[in-house]
Design an enzyme around this catalytic site. Structure first.
Site, short mmCIF file in Angstrom:
data_model
loop_
_atom_site.label_atom_id
_atom_site.label_comp_id
_atom_site.label_asym_id
_atom_site.label_seq_id
_atom_site.Cartn_x
_atom_site.Cartn_y
_atom_site.Cartn_z
N LYS A 22 0.84 -1.21 0.00
CA LYS A 22 0.00 0.00 0.00
C LYS A 22 0.88 1.26 0.00
CE LYS A 22 -1.73 1.85 4.01
NZ LYS A 22 -1.58 3.30 4.13
N ASN A 23 1.88 1.26 0.88
CA ASN A 23 2.68 2.48 1.04
C ASN A 23 3.59 2.77 -0.15
OD1 ASN A 23 1.47 3.04 3.46
ND2 ASN A 23 3.05 2.04 4.70
N CYS A 127 -4.91 8.30 9.29
CA CYS A 127 -4.92 7.67 10.62
C CYS A 127 -4.55 8.68 11.70
CB CYS A 127 -3.90 6.53 10.66
SG CYS A 127 -4.54 4.98 10.04
N ARG A 132 1.11 14.63 13.02
CA ARG A 132 1.35 14.42 11.59
C ARG A 132 1.28 15.72 10.77
NH1 ARG A 132 -1.16 8.87 9.56
NH2 ARG A 132 0.86 8.72 8.59
N ASP A 328 4.98 0.71 11.73
CA ASP A 328 3.75 0.07 11.28
C ASP A 328 3.59 -1.37 11.79
OD1 ASP A 328 2.84 2.26 9.99
OD2 ASP A 328 3.30 1.60 7.97
N ARG A 420 -8.60 -0.14 4.74
CA ARG A 420 -7.73 0.83 4.09
C ARG A 420 -6.37 0.24 3.73
NH1 ARG A 420 -6.09 4.93 7.66
NH2 ARG A 420 -4.76 5.28 5.88
#
Ligand code: UD1
Length: 440
Positions: A22-23, A127, A132, A328, A420
């Site tokens: 995903k990233n 998230c 952030r 993560d 997600r």
């Protein structure tokens, strides 16, 4: 709203194909904005964040063709291929409604600004794992000559003409800021040096694609004044890029999540479609826990075998930038440590508020205390099923893992967070023998 019913599972056994990362996929999808034409990507996971990116790209004027296998297919290695046709003229506004749900949307800022000389992008959501901010992104783009202002929740960016290469130092090797600045710099005039850049595998995958498009980028290391080794990315701007094709790297976080699930249930797992070197530190830790971990590269592709035949032992970790222990996987590791005998410490050094899974794990019977950025886990804990709530993507997966070892039934709510970032999580776990069911 959907939720997962998870029941105590004896041991996970079997084989899974790891999905595309995903990233890595999200920055790659946004990098297509840099060149007119048809871009092709394969191994793109079928995830909510990917579909949100498609929505935004369509809004900006791109046409997207998805060849997807929406049904879980254990044998399919590459589930999705995608073609993105990027027009000559792009819309250059990314509105709040499309950006608010996904932090990675900020990655359209660099490409739009460098191609259109103007971009208006809403400040992102995503998230809730800390403050952030996006100040490093903004500062980097300013150094490339753009004028950026914050107006009514939007970043309003303009440049008089092409951006101009610059030398810059990142305060912290931020993944997102490195990606945004690289994408802005590839079409800038002259050369850009990002000192203390992030070189996580997902950043390197983006660089690989940009080079296929014709970008001139190199990665090197240097020693700073405090004698610390740091990474530097040098980008020599080019006038134009062309569309290309690319296969996304495997998802190291999905792989790590399954390995941890295998270790904590005493399982026997084969993971295919992985890149073991991306998991280096994590594999070492799993070996130290007492698991057998073997990497097989006989077919030119990595597979990882994990066998866990004894209870896990307590082991401390600290999250760090790559190749350190990934933030993560912190929540999943913590779920596993609730089963280890003795005290273990988990220190989170990347985000200031990434412990929201702790109250939920404690609701299941874990004994976890927090002292500043360190969690202290006393185990082993006899977890007992209860209703819990996913507060973010990885926190959600730690609750699913805890549910696998808790007696009775655990209901994990708000699993839209998991959708997600994990492709077919329930199907993949079920195929390994886990008792997990999606309910509405
Ligand atoms: C981070 C992780 C990445 C992970 C992703 C999703 C690191 C280094 N990055 O990437 O591996 O996949 O979360 O969980 O582990 N920061 C600022 N200003 C900025 C940008 C970042 O202060 O402009 C701070 C953040 O608040 C955070 C740290 O820098 O404390 C790391 O942020 P960054 O790497 O940019 O975050 P992501 O790109 O989301």
């Amino acid at each position: 709203m959907d939720y997962f019913k998870v029941q105590k599972t004896v041991a996970l056994n079997g084989t899974i194909n790891v999905s595309g990362a995903k990233n890595a996929s999200l920055p790659l999808l946004f990098s297509s904005l840099l060149a007119e034409g048809k871009h092709s990507f394969s191994n793109i996971p079928n995830l909510e964040d990917v579909h949100l990116s498609f929505k935004l790209l369509r809004y900006l004027g791109c046409e997207i063709e998805i060849n997807t296998k929406p049904v879980f297919d254990q044998k399919a290695e590459s589930l999705n291929s995608v073609t993105i046709t990027v027009p000559k003229i792009l819309k250059n506004i990314a509105p709040y409604e499309l950006v608010r749900k996904m932090r990675a949307s900020i990655l359209c800022l660099g490409p739009l600004l460098t191609r259109c000389y103007q971009a208006k992008v809403s400040l992102p959501g995503g998230c809730a794992i800390g403050l952030r901010p996006v100040d490093y992104h903004i500062e980097g783009l300013r150094l490339l000559g753009a004028d950026l202002r914050l107006l009514e929740g939007y970043i309003d960016a303009k440049s008089k003409g092409p951006l101009v290469g610059a030398n810059m130092d990142l305060q912290f090797p931020s993944v997102g800021a490195t990606e945004n600045i690289i994408m802005a710099a590839v079409l800038a005039e002259g050369s850009t040096c990002i000192n203390n850049a992030s070189v996580e595998p997902e950043v390197l995958d983006l660089i690989t694609y940009l080079k296929k498009m014709g970008a001139d980028i190199s990665v090197s290391t240097f020693i700073d004044e405090k004698k610390i080794k740091k990474n530097k990315i040098t980008i020599n701007g080019v006038e134009k890029l062309k569309a290309a094709s690319h296969k996304v790297i495997p998802d190291r976080i999905e792989a790590g999540t399954f390995l941890i699930a295998g270790a904590m249930t005493g399982g026997d797992l084969y993971l295919h479609n992985v890149q073991a070197c991306h998991l280096g530190g994590v594999l070492e830790k799993l070996k130290q826990l007492g698991c057998t971990v073997e990497v097989d590269n006989t077919k030119g592709k990595d597979s990882i075998y994990l066998h866990a035949n004894k209870p896990v032992v307590a082991m401390d970790i600290k999250t760090e930038v790559y190749p350190g222990f990934p933030t993560d996987l912190q929540a999943q590791w913590m779920a596993m440590m609730t089963q280890a005998k003795g005290k273990s410490l988990v220190e989170e050094s990347i985000f200031e508020n990434r412990f929201m899974h702790i109250p939920e794990l404690n609701r299941l019977g874990a004994s976890i205390k927090v002292n500043k950025s360190t969690a202290i886990i006393s185990g082993p804990c006899l977890l007992k099923g209860a209703s819990v709530m996913a507060t973010d993507l990885r926190a959600g997966s730690s609750l699913v893992l805890a549910g696998l070892v808790a007696s009775g039934e655990t209901q994990v709510h708000r699993i839209y967070h998991l959708d997600r970032g994990y492709e077919f999580l329930d199907h993949k776990l079920s195929s390994l023998g886990a008792l997990i069911k999606r309910c509405s």
